[in-house]
Design a protein around this motif. Structure first.
Motif, PDB file in Angstrom:
ATOM      1  N   ALA A   1       0.836  -1.208   0.000  1.00 14.33           N
ATOM      2  CA  ALA A   1       0.000   0.000   0.000  1.00 14.33           C
ATOM      3  C   ALA A   1       0.866   1.251   0.000  1.00 14.33           C
TER       4      ALA A   1
ATOM      5  N   ARG B   1       0.967   4.119  -2.969  1.00 14.31           N
ATOM      6  CA  ARG B   1       0.671   5.532  -2.671  1.00 14.31           C
ATOM      7  C   ARG B   1       1.791   6.435  -3.162  1.00 14.31           C
TER       8      ARG B   1
ATOM      9  N   ARG C   1      -3.593   4.029   2.165  1.00 19.51           N
ATOM     10  CA  ARG C   1      -4.711   3.927   1.218  1.00 19.51           C
ATOM     11  C   ARG C   1      -5.537   5.211   1.147  1.00 19.51           C
TER      12      ARG C   1
END
Length: 527
Positions: free
Chosen positions: A112, A116, A174
């Protein structure tokens, strides 16, 4: 005096002495640092401000880290495996990794965080363009499958700056990548004490009890980050003479950058040490140009600016000793094996007089150029004045706006015209460690991306970067690097204004300081 009074007096004296001893010992466990820019933004993928990078390496960690010689080493990872066709990378997290809130670091968090970061960073975008998918194998193992070869997977995951692929909890990673995360939770050696933060003035960090260092010796950003201080304080001291006086008095322990006017003074002070910088830790002054607004939406006017800047005068204005700077037009820095002369023909005749003719031919109509000047920066304050004067001599109509660096950094994000709160140009300091790889450096890797203050966009650049990422030989790699630099200069993404060393200064009782492009606070101790 009676026996009782004598005993009471002695006891109070002992308590007072003990209190002073405890206080002195506590102060010994605090490291006070003055950076050259103020800490305002707490998310290292949102900004390229150096203060945020220093902050990031205090509270976060990376999967891979770069050492002082530019080699990439496992950091949060214990290691990785690569398939024979180089299309599959399997990563293994080392044991004992925890976030500052006590939660274990997992493969899910890593994936994640990478995803990002890649939404905001040019190097990350190139990696994801080559990627097929990530796959969780177990809580400590994950896999990256590529659709095509990408020669810099490990370099990308260990990118040392702008922006930094730090690992944070998946629930934070997230969130919207264009908005700073609401919590600061990392797995680095320190914890950020947000309740004690005064934006632009003071930031405080405490030792992270959950941090597990590597067993290897510290080297650059790699190796074991052993912490000797209980508390780190980043202090904003805008006035340069006040900063130097505070260092000499022991009120601060380290200055990120020594104001050049004070180098000779501090060299004579036995209580102060001027730090050394490896070659890759030198700096480049680069002028960020707003391509989105007039007059610099005109490439011919950008070229006039490019020619107007005389690097030796900029360095003289900075006060750099002759042995600490060089004229350099390579986006990869000069004096190393990756340096290039491609596209630098214009540099044979530069200066305001040479630019006057180009500016006239470009059709410049005297539009105001908002010049953002960071008056509180030891480096940007003097160079800004010299560059603005060179631009005026060339014929530019300069609207000179002086403020603290935090204000400059905030306004630089605005794409609007100068009259509506935007800007035209602003000098920046680039560190050499960030410029070695074109996929990692902000002057080319953010091509045509919206989160790119300056908003340069050269149509040929993205294809050249992709070719470079797949180069299989040194000759192919060097050819691509030259072509990338030639397009940079033709489009005038930025204007280069000189390469120089900017050493730190610190109290001589500090031992184990790690020489690097920016201050790091592991391995250092007070003796």
């Amino acid at each position: 005096m009676g026996l009782r009074q004598f005993m009471l007096s002695a006891a109070l004296s002992f308590v007072g002495a003990a209190g002073l001893s405890v206080t002195a010992h506590a102060e010994d466990r605090v490291l006070k640092v003055s950076l050259q820019t103020e800490l305002q933004i707490l998310d290292p993928i949102i900004t390229t401000i150096n203060a945020t990078r220093v902050f990031a390496y205090l509270v976060f960690d990376e999967l891979v880290a770069i050492d002082s010689e530019g080699h990439y080493k496992p950091q949060m990872l214990s290691g990785w495996d690569v398939s024979a066709d180089r299309l599959t990378y399997t990563f293994h997290l080392r044991d004992g990794l925890k976030f500052s809130d006590g939660a274990p670091v997992t493969s899910e968090d890593c994936i994640a965080s990478i995803e990002r970061w890649a939404k905001r960073d040019g190097f990350g975008a190139q990696l994801m363009d080559a990627a097929d998918r990530f796959k969780i194998i177990d809580t400590k193992t994950f896999e990256l499958s590529l659709r095509r070869p990408f020669a810099f997977v490990i370099d990308a995951l260990g990118k040392p700056g702008h922006q930094i692929p730090v690992v944070m909890p998946a629930r934070l990673a997230r969130l919207d990548a264009n908005t700073a995360v609401p919590e600061v939770i990392g797995s680095g050696p320190f914890i950020f004490l947000k309740d004690q933060w005064r934006a632009g003035a003071k930031a405080v960090f405490a030792r992270n009890p959950n941090y597990v260092p590597r067993s290897e010796p510290a080297d650059g950003l790699a190796g074991g980050k052993l912490v000797s201080f209980d508390r780190i304080e980043l202090l904003s001291i805008p006035d340069q003479s006040t900063r130097v006086a505070a260092l000499q008095k022991g009120e601060v322990d380290l200055l990120e950058v020594v104001p050049y006017d004070y180098i000779n003074l501090l060299r004579k002070d036995p209580n102060v040490t001027i730090g050394k910088q490896p070659t890759i830790a030198q700096n480049m002054i680069a002028i960020n140009v707003n391509h989105a607004q007039a007059p610099f939406d005109n490439p011919l006017i950008r070229r006039a600016l490019q020619v107007a800047v005389e690097q030796s005068d900029v360095m003289a204005g900075l006060g750099v000793p002759p042995d600490m700077y060089r004229v350099c037009y390579s986006i990869y820095m000069c004096g190393n094996s990756g340096s290039s002369d491609a596209g630098t023909e214009y540099s044979r005749e530069v200066g305001p007089k040479a630019a006057q003719k180009l500016l006239k031919e470009a059709g410049y109509k005297g539009e105001p150029v908002v010049f953002l000047h960071a008056g509180t920066s030891a480096l940007l304050n003097p160079v800004g004045s010299v560059i603005a004067d060179q631009m005026k001599q060339a014929g530019f109509n300069i609207d000179f706006r002086t403020s603290d660096y935090a204000t400059v950094a905030s306004r630089r994000l605005k794409k609007s015209p100068g009259a509506d709160g935007g800007w035209g140009v602003t000098p920046m300091v680039m560190t050499g460690i960030d410029l070695l790889n074109p996929l990692a450096q902000q002057m080319v890797s953010l091509n045509c991306m919206e989160n790119n203050p300056g908003w340069y966009c050269a149509p040929a650049m993205n294809d050249l970067l992709k070719v470079y990422s797949q180069a299989s030989t040194a000759a192919d790699s060097n050819k691509s690097r030259d072509e990338i630099q030639a397009v940079f200069h033709k489009n005038v993404n930025y204007v280069l204004a000189g390469q120089f060393a900017a050493p730190p200064a610190y109290r001589s009782d500090l031992k184990g300081m790690i020489p690097f492009s920016f201050p790091v606070f592991w391995n250092v101790r007070r003796e």
